[in-house]
Motif scaffolding. Structure first.
Motif, PDB file in Angstrom:
ATOM      1  N   PHE A 135     -14.121  27.340  51.033  1.00  0.00           N
ATOM      2  CA  PHE A 135     -14.419  26.622  52.280  1.00  0.00           C
ATOM      3  C   PHE A 135     -13.679  25.295  52.331  1.00  0.00           C
ATOM      4  CE2 PHE A 135     -17.089  23.244  54.139  1.00  0.00           C
ATOM      5  CZ  PHE A 135     -17.098  23.641  55.467  1.00  0.00           C
ATOM      6  N   PHE A 136     -13.764  24.510  51.266  1.00  0.00           N
ATOM      7  CA  PHE A 136     -13.115  23.204  51.251  1.00  0.00           C
ATOM      8  C   PHE A 136     -11.594  23.316  51.180  1.00  0.00           C
ATOM      9  CE2 PHE A 136     -17.388  21.722  50.092  1.00  0.00           C
ATOM     10  CZ  PHE A 136     -17.495  20.643  50.961  1.00  0.00           C
ATOM     11  N   ASN A 137     -11.092  24.326  50.484  1.00  0.00           N
ATOM     12  CA  ASN A 137      -9.640  24.542  50.456  1.00  0.00           C
ATOM     13  C   ASN A 137      -9.111  24.832  51.862  1.00  0.00           C
ATOM     14  OD1 ASN A 137      -9.700  24.205  47.711  1.00  0.00           O
ATOM     15  ND2 ASN A 137      -9.441  26.362  47.214  1.00  0.00           N
ATOM     16  N   ALA A 138      -9.852  25.662  52.600  1.00  0.00           N
ATOM     17  CA  ALA A 138      -9.442  26.011  53.963  1.00  0.00           C
ATOM     18  C   ALA A 138      -9.488  24.789  54.872  1.00  0.00           C
ATOM     19  CB  ALA A 138     -10.339  27.117  54.513  1.00  0.00           C
ATOM     20  N   LYS A 139     -10.483  23.950  54.710  1.00  0.00           N
ATOM     21  CA  LYS A 139     -10.602  22.755  55.533  1.00  0.00           C
ATOM     22  C   LYS A 139      -9.468  21.770  55.230  1.00  0.00           C
ATOM     23  CE  LYS A 139     -14.137  24.064  57.815  1.00  0.00           C
ATOM     24  NZ  LYS A 139     -13.985  24.389  59.263  1.00  0.00           N
ATOM     25  N   THR A 140      -9.054  21.704  53.975  1.00  0.00           N
ATOM     26  CA  THR A 140      -7.931  20.843  53.607  1.00  0.00           C
ATOM     27  C   THR A 140      -6.643  21.342  54.265  1.00  0.00           C
ATOM     28  OG1 THR A 140      -8.944  20.276  51.483  1.00  0.00           O
ATOM     29  CG2 THR A 140      -6.566  19.936  51.686  1.00  0.00           C
ATOM     30  N   LYS A 141      -6.411  22.653  54.222  1.00  0.00           N
ATOM     31  CA  LYS A 141      -5.210  23.235  54.819  1.00  0.00           C
ATOM     32  C   LYS A 141      -5.213  23.122  56.344  1.00  0.00           C
ATOM     33  CE  LYS A 141      -4.360  26.589  51.129  1.00  0.00           C
ATOM     34  NZ  LYS A 141      -4.284  28.036  50.773  1.00  0.00           N
ATOM     35  N   SER A 142      -6.407  23.016  56.937  1.00  0.00           N
ATOM     36  CA  SER A 142      -6.495  22.942  58.393  1.00  0.00           C
ATOM     37  C   SER A 142      -6.049  21.588  58.935  1.00  0.00           C
ATOM     38  CB  SER A 142      -7.929  23.216  58.847  1.00  0.00           C
ATOM     39  OG  SER A 142      -8.787  22.129  58.524  1.00  0.00           O
ATOM     40  N   GLY A 143      -5.859  20.618  58.040  1.00  0.00           N
ATOM     41  CA  GLY A 143      -5.381  19.311  58.476  1.00  0.00           C
ATOM     42  C   GLY A 143      -6.450  18.247  58.599  1.00  0.00           C
ATOM     43  N   LEU A 144      -7.692  18.564  58.248  1.00  0.00           N
ATOM     44  CA  LEU A 144      -8.743  17.547  58.280  1.00  0.00           C
ATOM     45  C   LEU A 144      -8.450  16.467  57.253  1.00  0.00           C
ATOM     46  CD1 LEU A 144     -12.036  19.646  58.562  1.00  0.00           C
ATOM     47  CD2 LEU A 144     -10.956  18.267  60.351  1.00  0.00           C
ATOM     48  N   SER A 145      -8.804  15.236  57.568  1.00  0.00           N
ATOM     49  CA  SER A 145      -8.538  14.130  56.651  1.00  0.00           C
ATOM     50  C   SER A 145      -9.395  14.273  55.402  1.00  0.00           C
ATOM     51  CB  SER A 145      -8.848  12.796  57.338  1.00  0.00           C
ATOM     52  OG  SER A 145     -10.241  12.644  57.543  1.00  0.00           O
ATOM     53  N   SER A 146      -8.912  13.699  54.304  1.00  0.00           N
ATOM     54  CA  SER A 146      -9.670  13.748  53.063  1.00  0.00           C
ATOM     55  C   SER A 146     -10.984  12.995  53.196  1.00  0.00           C
ATOM     56  CB  SER A 146      -8.844  13.166  51.912  1.00  0.00           C
ATOM     57  OG  SER A 146      -8.450  11.835  52.214  1.00  0.00           O
ATOM     58  N   ASP A 147     -11.006  11.986  54.034  1.00  0.00           N
ATOM     59  CA  ASP A 147     -12.234  11.229  54.268  1.00  0.00           C
ATOM     60  C   ASP A 147     -13.281  12.111  54.943  1.00  0.00           C
ATOM     61  OD1 ASP A 147     -13.715   8.582  54.459  1.00  0.00           O
ATOM     62  OD2 ASP A 147     -13.621   9.132  56.577  1.00  0.00           O
ATOM     63  N   TYR A 148     -12.861  12.881  55.938  1.00  0.00           N
ATOM     64  CA  TYR A 148     -13.770  13.772  56.665  1.00  0.00           C
ATOM     65  C   TYR A 148     -14.318  14.845  55.721  1.00  0.00           C
ATOM     66  CZ  TYR A 148     -15.548  16.284  60.765  1.00  0.00           C
ATOM     67  OH  TYR A 148     -16.362  16.889  61.695  1.00  0.00           O
ATOM     68  N   ILE A 149     -13.433  15.399  54.895  1.00  0.00           N
ATOM     69  CA  ILE A 149     -13.827  16.438  53.951  1.00  0.00           C
ATOM     70  C   ILE A 149     -14.776  15.873  52.904  1.00  0.00           C
ATOM     71  CG2 ILE A 149     -12.968  17.953  52.111  1.00  0.00           C
ATOM     72  CD1 ILE A 149     -10.477  18.380  53.842  1.00  0.00           C
ATOM     73  N   TYR A 150     -14.489  14.654  52.452  1.00  0.00           N
ATOM     74  CA  TYR A 150     -15.368  14.002  51.478  1.00  0.00           C
ATOM     75  C   TYR A 150     -16.777  13.849  52.037  1.00  0.00           C
ATOM     76  CZ  TYR A 150     -17.546  10.226  48.839  1.00  0.00           C
ATOM     77  OH  TYR A 150     -18.434   9.458  48.117  1.00  0.00           O
ATOM     78  N   LYS A 151     -16.891  13.498  53.311  1.00  0.00           N
ATOM     79  CA  LYS A 151     -18.205  13.312  53.927  1.00  0.00           C
ATOM     80  C   LYS A 151     -18.963  14.633  54.034  1.00  0.00           C
ATOM     81  CE  LYS A 151     -16.948   9.154  56.499  1.00  0.00           C
ATOM     82  NZ  LYS A 151     -16.644   8.564  57.825  1.00  0.00           N
TER      83      LYS A 151
END
Length: 211
Positions: A135-151
């Motif tokens: 899930f998190f790998n896909a969100k990273t590849k989708s272009g979401l910022s690392s800050d957004y993913i961290y939250k």
């Protein structure tokens, strides 16, 4: 019919918390095990079936062992509480009261937009490290910022910490999820405080002029 009644009496109930095996009036063998407790305190029993007393007893033993390993949980007692319902219950009870109204809504939208579409219908016990990492790998590849993913990771981690304390799950699967570092804290000055991007050039210039 008398023979069936005799079978019921011979089957009887097993020891405390070991479940029971009995034969119904239609001749079917059944077993019952207490797998949790409802919100009103009443036991929640799960029924298994078998072609013979021995087969049913084996199923009861397997289910009893599962209860012994995983413990009694509200999640097993309350079938309606899938991941999404459990998460929203936790958020409204424990997270929302301590947050500003704007933050409450931001995080709620984050859950509805990203987390619930991925995991909402899952049984909480079926959400493991591999599913979360994908899930998190896909969100990273989708272009979401690392800050957004961290939250998002922070939010899920808090929920699963709560879930482990409530014995919904045995371990927190978010603990070992790997994500990129938060960009907002990647650059720091000597005091350890994060530098805003627009200040980095100034900081570099000051270091050069002091040399």
């Amino acid at each position: 019919m008398p023979q069936i009644k005799k079978s019921i009496q011979k089957a009887g109930r097993r020891g405390n918390n070991e479940g029971s095996v009995f034969q119904r009036k239609d001749g079917r063998w059944c077993g019952e095990v207490v797998v949790g407790y409802k919100t009103d305190g009443k036991p929640n029993r799960k029924t298994v079936y078998g072609k013979s007393r021995q087969e049913t007893a084996q199923k009861v033993a397997a289910l009893t062992n599962e209860v012994f390993v995983n413990g009694y949980t509200l999640a097993s007692a309350r079938k309606d509480l899938n991941f999404q319902l459990l998460c929203m219950e936790w958020y409204d009870l424990f997270e929302a009261p301590r947050l500003a109204d704007s933050t409450v809504e931001h995080r709620r939208r984050r859950m509805k937009k990203h987390i619930f579409p991925a995991f909402g219908e899952y049984d909480i016990k079926d959400i493991d490290l591999n599913k979360l990492q994908r899930f998190f790998n896909a969100k990273t590849k989708s272009g979401l910022s690392s800050d957004y993913i961290y939250k998002m990771k922070y939010l899920l981690n808090n929920f699963f910490q709560y879930a482990t304390k409530q014995h919904y799950v045995k371990i927190n699967p978010v603990a070992d999820v790997v994500t990129r570092k938060n960009v907002s804290v990647a650059a720091k000055d000597r005091s350890g405080m994060a530098l805003k991007p627009e200040l980095r050039l100034c900081w570099t210039w000051l270091k050069i002029t002091r040399c």
